[in-house]
Write a protein that holds these residues in place. Structure first.
Motif, mmCIF file in Angstrom:
data_model
loop_
_atom_site.group_PDB
_atom_site.id
_atom_site.type_symbol
_atom_site.label_atom_id
_atom_site.label_comp_id
_atom_site.label_asym_id
_atom_site.label_seq_id
_atom_site.Cartn_x
_atom_site.Cartn_y
_atom_site.Cartn_z
ATOM 1 N N LEU A 149 62.203 31.937 -36.906
ATOM 2 C CA LEU A 149 63.370 32.725 -36.478
ATOM 3 C C LEU A 149 62.995 33.721 -35.392
ATOM 4 O O LEU A 149 63.828 34.135 -34.599
ATOM 5 C CB LEU A 149 63.965 33.479 -37.681
ATOM 6 N N LEU A 150 61.699 34.120 -35.352
ATOM 7 C CA LEU A 150 61.263 35.125 -34.376
ATOM 8 C C LEU A 150 60.386 34.530 -33.281
ATOM 9 O O LEU A 150 59.773 35.264 -32.506
ATOM 10 C CB LEU A 150 60.512 36.260 -35.102
ATOM 11 N N HIS A 151 60.318 33.197 -33.219
ATOM 12 C CA HIS A 151 59.516 32.558 -32.172
ATOM 13 C C HIS A 151 60.368 32.379 -30.917
ATOM 14 O O HIS A 151 61.516 31.939 -31.014
ATOM 15 C CB HIS A 151 58.985 31.208 -32.647
ATOM 16 N N PRO A 152 59.812 32.722 -29.732
ATOM 17 C CA PRO A 152 60.616 32.619 -28.505
ATOM 18 C C PRO A 152 61.118 31.206 -28.222
ATOM 19 O O PRO A 152 62.146 31.047 -27.561
ATOM 20 C CB PRO A 152 59.669 33.096 -27.397
ATOM 21 N N GLU A 153 60.423 30.189 -28.741
ATOM 22 C CA GLU A 153 60.899 28.818 -28.526
ATOM 23 C C GLU A 153 61.541 28.223 -29.779
ATOM 24 O O GLU A 153 61.771 27.031 -29.877
ATOM 25 C CB GLU A 153 59.743 27.935 -28.035
#
Ligand SMILES: [Cu+2]
Ligand SMILES: [Zn+2]
Length: 180
Positions: A102-106
């Motif tokens: 949920l917090l990964h840029p991709e």
């Protein structure tokens, strides 16, 4: 006298019920439910999926688990086979389309969800809304031919680490069944 008041209250309640029915808006009810089981077959809770206008409310209620954060995801297949350590449930929904977290840029995967927190009494509850999945019977939908399941992992998801976010073993699995 008491009897009269009771009768008045009863008729007032009936009137309120009729007014509600006349509003043409019925209360939303779950479209699918899943019984959550650990590898040894113990039932530890229930999960439901309730469709809204532009997404799905996921509700999860558990008891009898170790306290702490637990990663929770929607997995691609409605098959919770303990002999496979629940690998039969497949990966996270959408795991071939993007990156986990949920917090990964991709990210995230369509099936990624916030953590469940279990208290010292072994009980936990989570409610989350996601617009990244649908309850349709189309191939992308959760009620497609191979269904979908909810997975609770042994550890909390950091919503960033690959491939599954530090969540560890598959602790409890529930295969969604349509309620109708
Ligand atoms: Cu998972
Ligand atoms: Zn994921």
């Amino acid at each position: 006298m008491t009897r009269t008041i009771a009768a008045l209250l009863a008729s007032a309640a009936l009137g309120a019920g009729m007014a509600h029915a006349d509003s043409h808006v019925s209360a939303p009810t779950p479209a699918a439910t899943a019984e959550m089981r650990t590898l040894d077959g113990t039932i530890v809770g229930t999960a439901t999926l309730t469709p809204g206008t532009d997404g799905v409310v996921v509700h999860l209620s558990v008891e009898g688990l170790e306290p702490g954060a637990k990663g929770v995801h929607l997995h691609a297949v409605a098959e919770c086979d303990p002999a496979t350590e629940f690998k039969s449930a497949g990966g996270h929904i959408g795991d071939s389309d993007s990156t986990h977290g949920l917090l990964h840029p991709e990210g995230p995967h369509a099936g990624d969800l916030p953590n469940l927190y279990v208290g010292a009494d072994g009980k936990g509850e989570m409610q989350a809304f996601t617009a990244r999945v649908a309850l349709s019977e189309t191939p992308d939908g959760m009620l497609d031919s191979d269904g979908a399941s909810l997975m609770i992992h042994a550890s909390g998801d950091d919503h960033f680490t690959q491939p599954g976010g530090t969540t560890g073993a598959r602790l409890a699995c529930g295969a969604f069944q349509p309620t109708s």
